[in-house]
Design a protein around this motif. Structure first.
Motif, short mmCIF file in Angstrom:
data_model
loop_
_atom_site.label_atom_id
_atom_site.label_comp_id
_atom_site.label_asym_id
_atom_site.label_seq_id
_atom_site.Cartn_x
_atom_site.Cartn_y
_atom_site.Cartn_z
N UNK A 181 8.25 -18.19 -6.62
CA UNK A 181 9.46 -18.35 -5.93
C UNK A 181 9.28 -17.83 -4.56
N UNK A 182 9.23 -18.22 -3.45
CA UNK A 182 9.28 -17.59 -2.25
C UNK A 182 10.65 -16.87 -2.02
N UNK A 183 10.42 -15.79 -1.55
CA UNK A 183 11.69 -14.76 -1.19
C UNK A 183 11.61 -14.29 0.18
N UNK A 184 12.62 -14.14 0.83
CA UNK A 184 12.71 -13.75 2.45
C UNK A 184 12.50 -12.14 2.25
N UNK A 185 11.81 -11.62 3.14
CA UNK A 185 11.57 -10.21 3.21
C UNK A 185 13.09 -9.32 3.26
N UNK A 186 13.71 -9.64 4.16
CA UNK A 186 15.13 -9.14 4.17
C UNK A 186 15.79 -8.89 2.96
N UNK A 187 15.75 -9.97 2.17
CA UNK A 187 16.59 -9.82 0.93
C UNK A 187 15.63 -8.98 -0.29
N UNK A 188 14.56 -8.77 0.04
CA UNK A 188 13.77 -7.95 -0.89
C UNK A 188 13.62 -6.43 -0.64
N UNK A 189 14.52 -5.93 0.39
CA UNK A 189 14.44 -4.71 1.15
C UNK A 189 15.78 -4.28 1.00
N UNK A 211 12.10 -10.32 14.01
CA UNK A 211 11.49 -11.72 13.47
C UNK A 211 10.77 -11.58 12.44
N UNK A 212 10.22 -10.40 12.31
CA UNK A 212 9.26 -10.38 11.12
C UNK A 212 10.34 -10.31 9.96
N UNK A 213 11.36 -9.67 9.71
CA UNK A 213 12.43 -9.42 8.94
C UNK A 213 12.89 -10.59 8.40
N UNK A 238 0.94 -1.38 0.05
CA UNK A 238 -0.06 0.02 -0.07
C UNK A 238 0.85 1.42 -0.12
N UNK A 239 1.98 1.28 0.28
CA UNK A 239 2.84 2.57 0.39
C UNK A 239 3.84 2.56 -0.73
N UNK A 240 3.82 3.72 -1.36
CA UNK A 240 4.87 3.92 -2.45
C UNK A 240 6.16 3.64 -2.15
N UNK A 241 6.52 4.32 -0.84
CA UNK A 241 7.95 4.14 -0.43
C UNK A 241 8.50 2.71 -0.39
N UNK A 242 7.61 1.72 -0.24
CA UNK A 242 7.98 0.35 -0.34
C UNK A 242 7.81 -0.44 -1.76
N UNK A 243 7.80 0.41 -2.86
CA UNK A 243 7.59 -0.22 -4.23
C UNK A 243 8.81 -0.89 -4.47
N UNK A 244 9.96 -0.72 -4.23
CA UNK A 244 11.16 -1.46 -4.50
C UNK A 244 11.20 -2.82 -4.05
N UNK A 245 10.53 -3.11 -3.03
CA UNK A 245 10.32 -4.48 -2.37
C UNK A 245 9.52 -5.11 -3.47
N UNK A 246 8.37 -4.50 -3.95
CA UNK A 246 7.61 -5.22 -4.94
C UNK A 246 8.19 -5.38 -6.52
N UNK A 247 8.93 -4.26 -6.71
CA UNK A 247 9.76 -4.60 -7.88
C UNK A 247 10.99 -5.71 -8.01
#
Length: 107
Positions: free
Chosen positions: A34-42, A61-63, A16-25
């Protein structure tokens, strides 16, 4: 803050937030399913900082435990910009999951 509440906040922020669009890209540049870890997507660590601000105890723990993948929307044409973003956390005695419909044209 509880772990499940923080997972809800973070997953909502990601889609929902534009500032996190790089995670989605980054996620959408990988193959569907393909499952990806959040920490590697950030890569900018913006989510890491937010998780820390939300909860210094639960944020790491979330990361480390939140996984994401995507798949084409099953009820849309193959060239549709809509896809499904799936979130999963299965650690610490908690099985949590969420799903978001996302329009790739918004990136």
């Amino acid at each position: 803050m509880s772990l499940d509440v923080l997972l809800e906040l973070v997953s909502g922020d990601i889609v929902g937030m534009k500032r996190h669009q790089e995670v989605l890209r980054t996620l959408l540049s990988s193959p569907a399913g393909e499952w990806r870890d959040l920490r590697r997507l950030d890569p900018t660590d913006a989510l890491a900082a937010e998780c820390q601000n939300y909860s210094p105890d639960v944020g790491p723990r979330v990361l480390d435990g939140l996984r994401l993948t995507w798949t084409p929307h099953p009820d849309e044409p193959s060239d549709s910009p809509y896809c499904l973003i799936l979130f999963f956390y299965g650690r610490d005695g908690l099985i949590w999951h969420s799903l978001a419909i996302f329009n790739r044209d918004t990136l």
